[in-house]
Design an enzyme around this catalytic site. Structure first.
Site, PDB file in Angstrom:
ATOM      1  N   CYS A   1       0.831  -1.204   0.000  1.00  0.00           N
ATOM      2  CA  CYS A   1       0.000   0.000   0.000  1.00  0.00           C
ATOM      3  C   CYS A   1       0.867   1.257   0.000  1.00  0.00           C
ATOM      4  O   CYS A   1       2.016   1.237   0.437  1.00  0.00           O
ATOM      5  CB  CYS A   1      -0.873   0.023   1.245  1.00  0.00           C
ATOM      6  SG  CYS A   1      -1.804  -1.479   1.497  1.00  0.00           S
TER       7      CYS A   1
ATOM      8  N   ARG B   1       4.680   0.433  -6.265  1.00  0.00           N
ATOM      9  CA  ARG B   1       4.686  -0.425  -5.073  1.00  0.00           C
ATOM     10  C   ARG B   1       3.709  -1.594  -5.206  1.00  0.00           C
ATOM     11  O   ARG B   1       3.793  -2.546  -4.443  1.00  0.00           O
ATOM     12  CB  ARG B   1       4.323   0.413  -3.839  1.00  0.00           C
ATOM     13  CG  ARG B   1       5.353   1.477  -3.501  1.00  0.00           C
ATOM     14  CD  ARG B   1       4.873   2.346  -2.371  1.00  0.00           C
ATOM     15  NE  ARG B   1       4.723   1.600  -1.134  1.00  0.00           N
ATOM     16  CZ  ARG B   1       5.657   1.430  -0.227  1.00  0.00           C
ATOM     17  NH1 ARG B   1       6.847   1.965  -0.418  1.00  0.00           N
ATOM     18  NH2 ARG B   1       5.440   0.753   0.874  1.00  0.00           N
TER      19      ARG B   1
ATOM     20  N   TRP C   1      -3.162  -2.525  -1.375  1.00  0.00           N
ATOM     21  CA  TRP C   1      -2.836  -3.887  -1.792  1.00  0.00           C
ATOM     22  C   TRP C   1      -3.557  -4.777  -0.783  1.00  0.00           C
ATOM     23  O   TRP C   1      -3.196  -4.815   0.391  1.00  0.00           O
ATOM     24  CB  TRP C   1      -1.314  -4.077  -1.736  1.00  0.00           C
ATOM     25  CG  TRP C   1      -0.807  -5.345  -2.342  1.00  0.00           C
ATOM     26  CD1 TRP C   1      -0.577  -5.592  -3.664  1.00  0.00           C
ATOM     27  CD2 TRP C   1      -0.415  -6.537  -1.645  1.00  0.00           C
ATOM     28  NE1 TRP C   1      -0.081  -6.858  -3.822  1.00  0.00           N
ATOM     29  CE2 TRP C   1       0.027  -7.465  -2.613  1.00  0.00           C
ATOM     30  CE3 TRP C   1      -0.406  -6.921  -0.302  1.00  0.00           C
ATOM     31  CZ2 TRP C   1       0.472  -8.734  -2.284  1.00  0.00           C
ATOM     32  CZ3 TRP C   1       0.043  -8.186   0.024  1.00  0.00           C
ATOM     33  CH2 TRP C   1       0.475  -9.073  -0.967  1.00  0.00           C
TER      34      TRP C   1
ATOM     35  N   ASN D   1      -1.462   1.799   6.086  1.00  0.00           N
ATOM     36  CA  ASN D   1      -0.621   0.705   5.589  1.00  0.00           C
ATOM     37  C   ASN D   1      -0.323  -0.193   6.774  1.00  0.00           C
ATOM     38  O   ASN D   1      -0.070   0.295   7.877  1.00  0.00           O
ATOM     39  CB  ASN D   1       0.719   1.221   5.048  1.00  0.00           C
ATOM     40  CG  ASN D   1       0.563   1.974   3.752  1.00  0.00           C
ATOM     41  OD1 ASN D   1      -0.533   2.075   3.206  1.00  0.00           O
ATOM     42  ND2 ASN D   1       1.670   2.507   3.260  1.00  0.00           N
ATOM     43  N   GLY D   2      -0.301  -1.509   6.556  1.00  0.00           N
ATOM     44  CA  GLY D   2       0.030  -2.430   7.644  1.00  0.00           C
ATOM     45  C   GLY D   2      -1.167  -3.289   8.014  1.00  0.00           C
ATOM     46  O   GLY D   2      -2.137  -3.389   7.250  1.00  0.00           O
TER      47      GLY D   2
ATOM     48  N   GLU E   1      18.646 -16.726  -8.180  1.00  0.00           N
ATOM     49  CA  GLU E   1      18.223 -15.362  -8.468  1.00  0.00           C
ATOM     50  C   GLU E   1      17.627 -15.267  -9.873  1.00  0.00           C
ATOM     51  O   GLU E   1      16.593 -14.631 -10.080  1.00  0.00           O
ATOM     52  CB  GLU E   1      19.420 -14.412  -8.280  1.00  0.00           C
ATOM     53  CG  GLU E   1      19.182 -12.954  -8.635  1.00  0.00           C
ATOM     54  CD  GLU E   1      18.023 -12.297  -7.891  1.00  0.00           C
ATOM     55  OE1 GLU E   1      17.473 -12.894  -6.947  1.00  0.00           O
ATOM     56  OE2 GLU E   1      17.634 -11.196  -8.292  1.00  0.00           O
TER      57      GLU E   1
ATOM     58  N   LYS F   1      13.725 -14.175 -10.824  1.00  0.00           N
ATOM     59  CA  LYS F   1      13.402 -13.077 -11.758  1.00  0.00           C
ATOM     60  C   LYS F   1      12.415 -13.560 -12.818  1.00  0.00           C
ATOM     61  O   LYS F   1      11.457 -12.874 -13.133  1.00  0.00           O
ATOM     62  CB  LYS F   1      14.668 -12.551 -12.461  1.00  0.00           C
ATOM     63  CG  LYS F   1      15.614 -11.737 -11.639  1.00  0.00           C
ATOM     64  CD  LYS F   1      15.177 -10.322 -11.337  1.00  0.00           C
ATOM     65  CE  LYS F   1      14.509 -10.205 -10.005  1.00  0.00           C
ATOM     66  NZ  LYS F   1      15.334 -10.188  -8.829  1.00  0.00           N
TER      67      LYS F   1
ATOM     68  N   GLU G   1       8.928 -14.090 -11.277  1.00  0.00           N
ATOM     69  CA  GLU G   1       8.154 -12.937 -10.813  1.00  0.00           C
ATOM     70  C   GLU G   1       7.722 -11.994 -11.924  1.00  0.00           C
ATOM     71  O   GLU G   1       6.650 -11.409 -11.828  1.00  0.00           O
ATOM     72  CB  GLU G   1       8.860 -12.192  -9.673  1.00  0.00           C
ATOM     73  CG  GLU G   1      10.079 -11.393 -10.015  1.00  0.00           C
ATOM     74  CD  GLU G   1      10.587 -10.591  -8.821  1.00  0.00           C
ATOM     75  OE1 GLU G   1      11.789 -10.332  -8.779  1.00  0.00           O
ATOM     76  OE2 GLU G   1       9.802 -10.208  -7.942  1.00  0.00           O
TER      77      GLU G   1
ATOM     78  N   HIS H   1      18.783 -36.511  -7.803  1.00  0.00           N
ATOM     79  CA  HIS H   1      18.064 -36.954  -6.607  1.00  0.00           C
ATOM     80  C   HIS H   1      16.563 -36.677  -6.704  1.00  0.00           C
ATOM     81  O   HIS H   1      15.885 -36.614  -5.691  1.00  0.00           O
ATOM     82  CB  HIS H   1      18.682 -36.310  -5.362  1.00  0.00           C
ATOM     83  CG  HIS H   1      20.116 -36.688  -5.193  1.00  0.00           C
ATOM     84  ND1 HIS H   1      20.510 -37.900  -4.696  1.00  0.00           N
ATOM     85  CD2 HIS H   1      21.257 -36.030  -5.538  1.00  0.00           C
ATOM     86  CE1 HIS H   1      21.831 -37.978  -4.713  1.00  0.00           C
ATOM     87  NE2 HIS H   1      22.304 -36.846  -5.220  1.00  0.00           N
TER      88      HIS H   1
ATOM     89  N   LYS I   1       6.314  -3.957  -3.997  1.00  0.00           N
ATOM     90  CA  LYS I   1       7.739  -3.624  -3.927  1.00  0.00           C
ATOM     91  C   LYS I   1       8.319  -3.894  -2.548  1.00  0.00           C
ATOM     92  O   LYS I   1       9.380  -4.479  -2.428  1.00  0.00           O
ATOM     93  CB  LYS I   1       7.963  -2.166  -4.343  1.00  0.00           C
ATOM     94  CG  LYS I   1       9.441  -1.756  -4.362  1.00  0.00           C
ATOM     95  CD  LYS I   1      10.253  -2.616  -5.308  1.00  0.00           C
ATOM     96  CE  LYS I   1      11.744  -2.298  -5.257  1.00  0.00           C
ATOM     97  NZ  LYS I   1      12.522  -3.385  -5.897  1.00  0.00           N
TER      98      LYS I   1
HETATM   99  C1  AGP Z   1      12.953  -9.192  -5.785  1.00  0.00           C
HETATM  100  O1  AGP Z   1      12.910  -9.135  -7.159  1.00  0.00           O
HETATM  101  C2  AGP Z   1      11.702  -9.269  -5.102  1.00  0.00           C
HETATM  102  N1  AGP Z   1      10.718  -8.409  -5.553  1.00  0.00           N
HETATM  103  C3  AGP Z   1      11.715  -9.578  -3.612  1.00  0.00           C
HETATM  104  O2  AGP Z   1      12.139 -10.894  -3.520  1.00  0.00           O
HETATM  105  C4  AGP Z   1      12.553  -8.695  -2.653  1.00  0.00           C
HETATM  106  O3  AGP Z   1      13.910  -8.858  -2.914  1.00  0.00           O
HETATM  107  C5  AGP Z   1      12.218  -9.076  -1.200  1.00  0.00           C
HETATM  108  O4  AGP Z   1      10.867  -8.810  -0.962  1.00  0.00           O
HETATM  109  C6  AGP Z   1      13.075  -8.372  -0.181  1.00  0.00           C
HETATM  110  O5  AGP Z   1      12.876  -6.999  -0.214  1.00  0.00           O
HETATM  111  P1  AGP Z   1      13.859  -6.020   0.549  1.00  0.00           P
HETATM  112  O6  AGP Z   1      15.201  -6.160  -0.109  1.00  0.00           O
HETATM  113  O7  AGP Z   1      13.263  -4.665   0.345  1.00  0.00           O
HETATM  114  O8  AGP Z   1      13.904  -6.447   1.978  1.00  0.00           O
END
Ligand code: AGP
Length: 611
Positions: free
Chosen positions: A2, A27, A74, A100-101, A484, A488, A491, A507, A606
């Site tokens: 949010c 966000r 959100w 927010n929260g 990583e 990517k 997501e 395995h 975000k």
């Molecule tokens: C990364 O592409 C993601 N969107 C997500 O995994 C992110 O890295 C994770 O939420 C951690 O966020 P931060 O680095 O702000 O703590």
């Protein structure tokens, strides 16, 4: 997650709020709304979906006023809908709240207020806050006291922006475990959950601490602690420019941020390892030789991409210092009763500095007497303020939900931290240090070379974007890069993808491999090259297409793979940084081919400020 923006001053609030919300879109959100005080009453507009829906409502029903709050939601409690969007109002529109929260005890309070006759129209926890303030206000307390009393009652995490019908010049803000800044302008003031929302109005901000309330008018900002004592807070002047939070000619923030990596890493390296210096400048870190010698273990804790940077940090610190290091995702670490004491160092890694699980892991470690070092991007964030030592990566605002520039800068930071610790322990000579320094100094130009040839990843993305099943494999640091790369692709391209330690394939997962599988093999670690190559042969024999990421000059295996992306030759330490870049580009271009919402992928936010 949010977003909040608020305004009080001489200008029309709706324009400022809508513009601020637009800048918070990255966000991630599913509905939006504004509440504006017109001098007599609070008018509210809300709409499910993108901001354009709210803008259309505003066009049809213009609201006017110079005090207001806005929100992008959100969904957590209740589906995305007009009713569940914020602001939430008390029954007769005396109080308006954006939040927010999560309010953890909202059901108890809702029950209590329902018995007093309060009617709830939404499924949100936030509506409870509006009604509770209203309840205290109508019991005879002032606006400020009612908010204060409410904050004593609610449990959980919140950043709040609050209006009261009878206070046409006052905006109240409060926070606990959720980011909120107060922006100081000339005869006008702002609140925002994130600096880009207000940066084109002011660079001067106050960071609120947990349990603080700000009472904001056009010409004054007063901040109070939980005991209602006024506190003095220094203004923080935001150094980065609004351009950093704009696309600057790129089609997406993600590709812009990928392209920023050489400069960010160059700045980071020059700041921490200036020419002529044979130690690392660890400003912000007070950890010295005697503290390091005293450590029995180090934990590195983070989420998502930051966790992957932490995993690389684990390998490097362990290898260079021989101190045992355990890396863990924050949501697991918190609940598995880890061994924490005065001889423990916890390193948390976070771009936003606001990730709820990481922040809670930090607090838990501190309560147990452990020392906490944070590797953070966002200056003044909660994690940065709670940690004993802070290593800022200063990568500038990262807007794309998919983290790219923060990742590579975090990995460089982990390398510098590992090197510095090893140096404090006398683990290597100045000559060895200078050699490593030279290798790290070459990273920006090597990344630039990869970026100049991004047409390679683009063509491969076009070739492979129809894959329905992708495996990333690698060993050692290459395995972490694989994790990583896989994240990517998931997501932003919504492609099913898994990362496996290449040696683990046999395995179980190799059963999944057939002619419809794409296997992306990362082979930058010289001593593991032959081992991973034999795993490539295994998947190839089962019909998989294989795309390899390897160092220039490695051509002997070309017959075994379908395609190769070459990265410039580099050391074992710096290769993961370079190998991450083609993985970012590949994911970006696959997503591009598939037409997904690259900067705001579905279901994601975000910064994840809830558990
Ligand atoms: C990364 O592409 C993601 N969107 C997500 O995994 C992110 O890295 C994770 O939420 C951690 O966020 P931060 O680095 O702000 O703590």
């Amino acid at each position: 997650m949010c977003g909040i923006v608020g305004y009080v001053g001489p200008s029309q609030a709706p324009t400022i709020l809508m513009d601020g919300l637009k800048r918070l879109e990255y966000r991630g959100y599913d509905s939006a709304g504004i509440a504006v005080h017109d001098g007599n009453r609070i008018n509210m507009l809300k709409a499910k979906g993108k901001l354009i829906n709210l803008a259309e409502k505003l066009k049809e029903n213009p609201v006017k006023g110079t005090l207001g709050i806005g929100h992008t939601r959100w969904a957590t409690h209740g589906a995305p809908s007009d009713i569940n969007s914020h602001p939430q109002l008390s029954g007769d529109s005396v109080i308006a709240v954006v939040h927010n929260g999560i309010i953890e005890n909202y059901l108890d309070i809702k029950e209590e207020l329902s018995q007093k006759g309060y009617k709830f129209v939404s499924e949100t926890d936030t509506e409870t806050v509006a009604h509770l303030i209203d309840f205290y206000y109508k019991s005879g307390m002032g606006f400020f006291e009612s908010v204060f009393k409410t904050l004593e009652r609610i449990e959980g995490a919140y950043a709040l922006g609050i209006l009261c019908k009878d206070y046409p010049d006052t905006l109240i803000a409060a926070r606990k475990n959720c980011p909120l800044v107060v922006g100081k302008g000339q005869g006008e003031n702002f609140i925002a959950s994130d600096i880009p929302a207000i940066l084109h109005h002011t660079r001067d901000v106050y960071f609120l601490d947990d349990n603080e309330i700000a009472v904001i008018k056009a010409d004054s900002i007063k901040i109070y602690d939980r005991n209602q004592n006024e506190v003095q807070r220094d203004i923080y002047n935001v150094k980065w420019d609004i351009d950093a939070a704009e696309k600057g000619g790129y089609e997406h923030f993600m590709i812009k941020e990928i392209n920023e990596q050489p400069k960010i890493i160059q700045d980071l390296v020059e700041r921490r390892m200036p020419e002529g210096r044979d130690t690392i400048d660890m400003s912000g870190i007070k950890l010295r030789k005697e503290n390091i010698q005293n450590l029995s273990r180090i934990y590195i804790v983070a989420c998502g991409t930051a966790y992957h940077a932490g995993l690389i940090g684990k390998s490097l610190i362990e290898k260079l210092t021989r101190i045992p290091v355990i890396a863990d995702v924050a949501s697991e670490f918190r609940y598995r009763d880890p061994v924490l004491d005065e001889k423990t160092l916890l390193i948390v890694v976070s771009q936003s500095g606001e990730t709820a699980d990481t922040l809670e892991a930090l607090k838990m470690a501190k309560r147990s007497g452990a020392r906490v070092m944070a590797v953070v991007n966002a200056v003044g964030s909660s994690i940065a303020r709670e940690a004993d030592d802070v290593f800022y990566i200063l990568a500038g605002p990262e807007i794309s939900v998919a983290s790219t520039k923060a990742f590579t800068a975090q990995v460089v930071a982990m390398e510098l931290i590992a090197l510095s610790m090893a140096q404090e322990l006398g683990k290597f000579s100045t000559e060895q240090f200078n050699k490593i320094k030279e290798e790290i100094y070459s990273v920006p130009s090597s990344i630039s070379k990869i970026l100049q040839k991004s047409s390679v990843e683009k063509a491969l993305a076009e070739k492979y974007s129809g894959s329905s099943n992708v495996f990333f494999i690698g060993r050692g640091l290459d395995y972490i890069v694989s994790m990583e790369g896989s994240l990517k692709l998931k997501e932003i391209a919504y492609l099913h993808s898994e990362a496996y330690a290449a040696g683990e394939l046999k395995h179980g997962p190799i059963a999944m491999i057939d002619e419809n599988t794409l296997v992306i093999a990362v082979l930058t670690q010289e001593e593991l090259f032959e081992k991973t190559l034999s795993n490539i042969k295994e998947v190839k024999a089962r019909g998989a297409k294989v795309l390899a990421v390897a160092m220039e000059g490695k051509s002997e295996f070309k017959g075994e793979v379908d395609d190769v992306i070459y990265i410039p030759r580099s050391s074992w330490m710096t290769a993961p940084i370079l190998a991450a870049v083609p993985a970012q580009l590949f994911a970006y271009y696959v997503a591009y081919c598939l037409g997904t919402d690259i900067d705001q992928p579905r279901n994601l936010a975000k910064s994840v400020t809830v558990e």
